[in-house]
Design an enzyme around this catalytic site. Sequence first.
Site, PDB file in Angstrom:
ATOM      1  N   LYS A 222       0.815  -1.216   0.000  1.00  0.00           N
ATOM      2  CA  LYS A 222       0.000   0.000   0.000  1.00  0.00           C
ATOM      3  C   LYS A 222       0.848   1.264   0.000  1.00  0.00           C
ATOM      4  O   LYS A 222       0.626   2.185  -0.782  1.00  0.00           O
ATOM      5  CB  LYS A 222      -0.939   0.016   1.210  1.00  0.00           C
ATOM      6  CG  LYS A 222      -1.783   1.288   1.313  1.00  0.00           C
ATOM      7  CD  LYS A 222      -2.615   1.516   0.055  1.00  0.00           C
ATOM      8  CE  LYS A 222      -3.128   2.931  -0.067  1.00  0.00           C
ATOM      9  NZ  LYS A 222      -4.213   3.282   0.826  1.00  0.00           N
ATOM     10  N   ASN A 226       1.399   4.117  -3.370  1.00  0.00           N
ATOM     11  CA  ASN A 226       1.193   5.569  -3.291  1.00  0.00           C
ATOM     12  C   ASN A 226       2.498   6.333  -3.494  1.00  0.00           C
ATOM     13  O   ASN A 226       2.507   7.417  -4.064  1.00  0.00           O
ATOM     14  CB  ASN A 226       0.512   5.930  -1.973  1.00  0.00           C
ATOM     15  CG  ASN A 226      -0.992   5.750  -2.087  1.00  0.00           C
ATOM     16  OD1 ASN A 226      -1.514   5.488  -3.171  1.00  0.00           O
ATOM     17  ND2 ASN A 226      -1.699   5.890  -0.981  1.00  0.00           N
ATOM     18  N   ARG A 229       3.002   6.541  -7.175  1.00  0.00           N
ATOM     19  CA  ARG A 229       2.197   7.622  -7.775  1.00  0.00           C
ATOM     20  C   ARG A 229       2.848   8.972  -7.510  1.00  0.00           C
ATOM     21  O   ARG A 229       2.955   9.811  -8.398  1.00  0.00           O
ATOM     22  CB  ARG A 229       0.779   7.590  -7.192  1.00  0.00           C
ATOM     23  CG  ARG A 229      -0.205   8.520  -7.888  1.00  0.00           C
ATOM     24  CD  ARG A 229      -1.612   8.125  -7.475  1.00  0.00           C
ATOM     25  NE  ARG A 229      -2.671   8.947  -8.004  1.00  0.00           N
ATOM     26  CZ  ARG A 229      -3.167   8.840  -9.243  1.00  0.00           C
ATOM     27  NH1 ARG A 229      -2.609   8.018 -10.092  1.00  0.00           N
ATOM     28  NH2 ARG A 229      -4.177   9.589  -9.639  1.00  0.00           N
ATOM     29  N   GLY A 273      -2.024  16.863  -2.891  1.00  0.00           N
ATOM     30  CA  GLY A 273      -2.640  16.949  -1.568  1.00  0.00           C
ATOM     31  C   GLY A 273      -3.302  15.644  -1.179  1.00  0.00           C
ATOM     32  O   GLY A 273      -3.091  14.608  -1.806  1.00  0.00           O
ATOM     33  N   CYS A 276      -3.212  10.871   1.593  1.00  0.00           N
ATOM     34  CA  CYS A 276      -2.473   9.658   1.222  1.00  0.00           C
ATOM     35  C   CYS A 276      -1.142   9.958   0.547  1.00  0.00           C
ATOM     36  O   CYS A 276      -0.089   9.746   1.115  1.00  0.00           O
ATOM     37  CB  CYS A 276      -3.330   8.809   0.299  1.00  0.00           C
ATOM     38  SG  CYS A 276      -4.991   8.614   0.904  1.00  0.00           S
ATOM     39  N   LYS A 279       1.853  11.751   2.301  1.00  0.00           N
ATOM     40  CA  LYS A 279       2.484  11.201   3.508  1.00  0.00           C
ATOM     41  C   LYS A 279       2.845   9.732   3.392  1.00  0.00           C
ATOM     42  O   LYS A 279       3.793   9.274   4.039  1.00  0.00           O
ATOM     43  CB  LYS A 279       1.603  11.437   4.739  1.00  0.00           C
ATOM     44  CG  LYS A 279       0.203  10.842   4.652  1.00  0.00           C
ATOM     45  CD  LYS A 279       0.055   9.583   5.433  1.00  0.00           C
ATOM     46  CE  LYS A 279      -1.344   9.093   5.316  1.00  0.00           C
ATOM     47  NZ  LYS A 279      -1.551   7.718   5.766  1.00  0.00           N
ATOM     48  N   ARG A 346      -7.737  17.973   3.172  1.00  0.00           N
ATOM     49  CA  ARG A 346      -6.539  17.524   3.887  1.00  0.00           C
ATOM     50  C   ARG A 346      -5.289  17.724   3.037  1.00  0.00           C
ATOM     51  O   ARG A 346      -5.258  17.314   1.873  1.00  0.00           O
ATOM     52  CB  ARG A 346      -6.700  16.067   4.306  1.00  0.00           C
ATOM     53  CG  ARG A 346      -7.736  15.899   5.420  1.00  0.00           C
ATOM     54  CD  ARG A 346      -8.002  14.463   5.755  1.00  0.00           C
ATOM     55  NE  ARG A 346      -8.648  13.758   4.654  1.00  0.00           N
ATOM     56  CZ  ARG A 346      -8.901  12.435   4.695  1.00  0.00           C
ATOM     57  NH1 ARG A 346      -8.514  11.733   5.737  1.00  0.00           N
ATOM     58  NH2 ARG A 346      -9.520  11.851   3.686  1.00  0.00           N
TER      59      ARG A 346
HETATM   60  N1  SAJ Z   1      -2.363  14.583  -8.769  1.00  0.00           N
HETATM   61  C1  SAJ Z   1      -1.537  15.244  -9.702  1.00  0.00           C
HETATM   62  N2  SAJ Z   1      -1.265  14.595 -10.888  1.00  0.00           N
HETATM   63  C2  SAJ Z   1      -1.771  13.347 -11.164  1.00  0.00           C
HETATM   64  C3  SAJ Z   1      -2.615  12.710 -10.197  1.00  0.00           C
HETATM   65  C4  SAJ Z   1      -2.884  13.349  -9.012  1.00  0.00           C
HETATM   66  O1  SAJ Z   1      -1.065  16.359  -9.483  1.00  0.00           O
HETATM   67  O2  SAJ Z   1      -1.504  12.845 -12.258  1.00  0.00           O
HETATM   68  C5  SAJ Z   1      -2.644  15.255  -7.480  1.00  0.00           C
HETATM   69  C6  SAJ Z   1      -4.129  15.475  -7.233  1.00  0.00           C
HETATM   70  O3  SAJ Z   1      -4.537  16.732  -7.721  1.00  0.00           O
HETATM   71  C7  SAJ Z   1      -4.228  15.425  -5.697  1.00  0.00           C
HETATM   72  C8  SAJ Z   1      -3.143  14.428  -5.339  1.00  0.00           C
HETATM   73  O4  SAJ Z   1      -2.246  14.363  -6.452  1.00  0.00           O
HETATM   74  O5  SAJ Z   1      -3.933  16.697  -5.130  1.00  0.00           O
HETATM   75  C9  SAJ Z   1      -3.661  13.025  -5.025  1.00  0.00           C
HETATM   76  O6  SAJ Z   1      -4.516  12.673  -6.041  1.00  0.00           O
HETATM   77  P1  SAJ Z   1      -4.988  11.136  -6.269  1.00  0.00           P
HETATM   78  O7  SAJ Z   1      -5.677  11.084  -7.566  1.00  0.00           O
HETATM   79  O8  SAJ Z   1      -3.859  10.216  -6.075  1.00  0.00           O
HETATM   80  O9  SAJ Z   1      -6.088  10.955  -5.156  1.00  0.00           O
HETATM   81  P2  SAJ Z   1      -6.100  10.288  -3.708  1.00  0.00           P
HETATM   82  O10 SAJ Z   1      -4.947  10.759  -2.920  1.00  0.00           O
HETATM   83  O11 SAJ Z   1      -7.448  10.542  -3.171  1.00  0.00           O
HETATM   84  O12 SAJ Z   1      -6.041   8.738  -3.991  1.00  0.00           O
HETATM   85  C10 SAJ Z   1      -4.891   8.010  -3.900  1.00  0.00           C
HETATM   86  C11 SAJ Z   1      -5.052   6.847  -4.859  1.00  0.00           C
HETATM   87  N3  SAJ Z   1      -3.843   6.094  -4.933  1.00  0.00           N
HETATM   88  C12 SAJ Z   1      -3.433   5.704  -6.121  1.00  0.00           C
HETATM   89  O13 SAJ Z   1      -3.994   5.967  -7.140  1.00  0.00           O
HETATM   90  C13 SAJ Z   1      -2.179   4.882  -6.125  1.00  0.00           C
HETATM   91  C14 SAJ Z   1      -6.105   5.906  -4.387  1.00  0.00           C
HETATM   92  O14 SAJ Z   1      -6.137   4.764  -5.186  1.00  0.00           O
HETATM   93  C15 SAJ Z   1      -5.811   5.493  -2.963  1.00  0.00           C
HETATM   94  O15 SAJ Z   1      -6.830   4.690  -2.471  1.00  0.00           O
HETATM   95  C16 SAJ Z   1      -5.744   6.740  -2.120  1.00  0.00           C
HETATM   96  O16 SAJ Z   1      -4.704   7.524  -2.582  1.00  0.00           O
HETATM   97  C17 SAJ Z   1      -5.487   6.292  -0.681  1.00  0.00           C
HETATM   98  O17 SAJ Z   1      -6.469   6.336   0.090  1.00  0.00           O
HETATM   99  O18 SAJ Z   1      -4.395   5.838  -0.400  1.00  0.00           O
END
Ligand code: SAJ
Length: 441
Positions: A222, A226, A229, A273, A276, A279, A346
């Site tokens: 997990k 993240n 990503r 932001g 997840c 952090k 958050r």
């Molecule tokens: N973001 C970017 N560029 C991207 C994708 C996202 O700048 O290409 C930014 C978004 O604007 C946001 C942040 O990153 O501010 C996080 O975005 P996110 O789409 O990753 O959304 P989360 O944090 O809600 O979801 C992530 C997801 N993790 C992955 O895709 C690996 C989700 O599947 C997880 O369940 C979640 O974290 C979690 O709870 O861990």
Amino acid sequence: MREELLRAIEGKTARVVVLGLGYVGLPVACLFAEAGFPVAGIRRNREKVEMINRGVCPIEGQEPGLAELLAKVVSEGRFRATTDYAICRDAQVFLIAVETPVDPATKKPAYRALRDALRDLGHHLSRGSMVIIESTIAPGTMEGVVKPILEETSGLRAKEDFYLVNCPERVMPGKLLANIQGCHRVVGGMSPTAAELAVKLYEHIVHADLDPVDCLTAEMVKTMENAYRDVQIAFANEMALLCEDMGADVWQVRELVNKSPYRNMHLPGAGVGGHCIPKDPWLLIANANNGFQPRLIPAARTINDGMPLHVTDLLVDALSQAGVAIEGARVAVLGYAYLENSDDTRNSPSAALFARLRELGAQVVVHDPYVPEYKGDLEKVVQGCDAIVLMVAHDVYRSVDLDDLRLKVACPILIDGRHVFSTRHAQTAGWDYYSVGLGRE
Ligand code: SAJ
């Protein structure tokens, strides 16, 4: 012990208690209730507990199906919320879905909510129960934190007297129910039997693969997915800065890069932001202590944490080009949530931008259609502003009439942190348009 719990899981008679009714806990509680289990949920905030027991969903953003499902399972008496941990006394299955932030200074796990939940549960834990941690935790936490606290407060022994599992959530705002039902999950057991029983439980609500593994593997998977990503987004953000430097267009470049095989360049933007991605990379490396030297993870964090400040620099340059000082300038920020179409603020990049602009002496006004304190009439918010900074790609901003908006502002500067608009569209409407990743002629 195994047979008794298996029967209760297969027969859906096991009493399920979810500790933490936020973006993770609330939808999972509703789905187990809908599957037929008697479910209770614990949340410390009394007002939210009362809302839930009235069948009202406390999550504001667009969350397809959640409000209806909550109203249904509450009205049918299959789910209720409480602040009282005594509810744990007669239950067999416990899911813990509380926040697991990191300390902003040390970047080490700050497990106060988790430790409190474990202690309060431990006093009511009975033999033959199963405790499942859904929160994202640093590798080594099940062995080093969760097991010791539960054994100490319950007087029971993990494996012999109760089952311990780490089944990390994989939800995203806007797709909470769909993610729980449709996403593959790893099920980390402190013993193979614990993993096997947890798989049986999740089969009632998850219609995707459930892979039984050990706890360390689940913790690694997990936090690593993240971190993966975050690193991908950092690469995209660094490329955006490079394109700005060389007068290129990262959005066009990215599209063409992703046409080559096995490339999936992520989206650059105004920052990363949420609870997840900012952090979990720190959780991933928190307990490494045999000489491992992280380089990529901290570098990616620095790049992504720097993007709201980069947006500030774009704004200061644009204002000075227009002969306006940032000090005293009136700046409208569009979007305060960390993700489009969500109310979740958050670790919002907008908060970092807001703080920096205030430091520079700007007068900052904020609009966000989902965040209660920043709802309001967009046109009134931007009235008389010297610049607009778009931080979140909420759908409502995509359909904004830039011609109308142009008439409301004092100075037509538009900084687009998410490339929601195109240069031609904005310039045709008379804006001085700047975008992350877009080099200027
Ligand atoms: N973001 C970017 N560029 C991207 C994708 C996202 O700048 O290409 C930014 C978004 O604007 C946001 C942040 O990153 O501010 C996080 O975005 P996110 O789409 O990753 O959304 P989360 O944090 O809600 O979801 C992530 C997801 N993790 C992955 O895709 C690996 C989700 O599947 C997880 O369940 C979640 O974290 C979690 O709870 O861990």
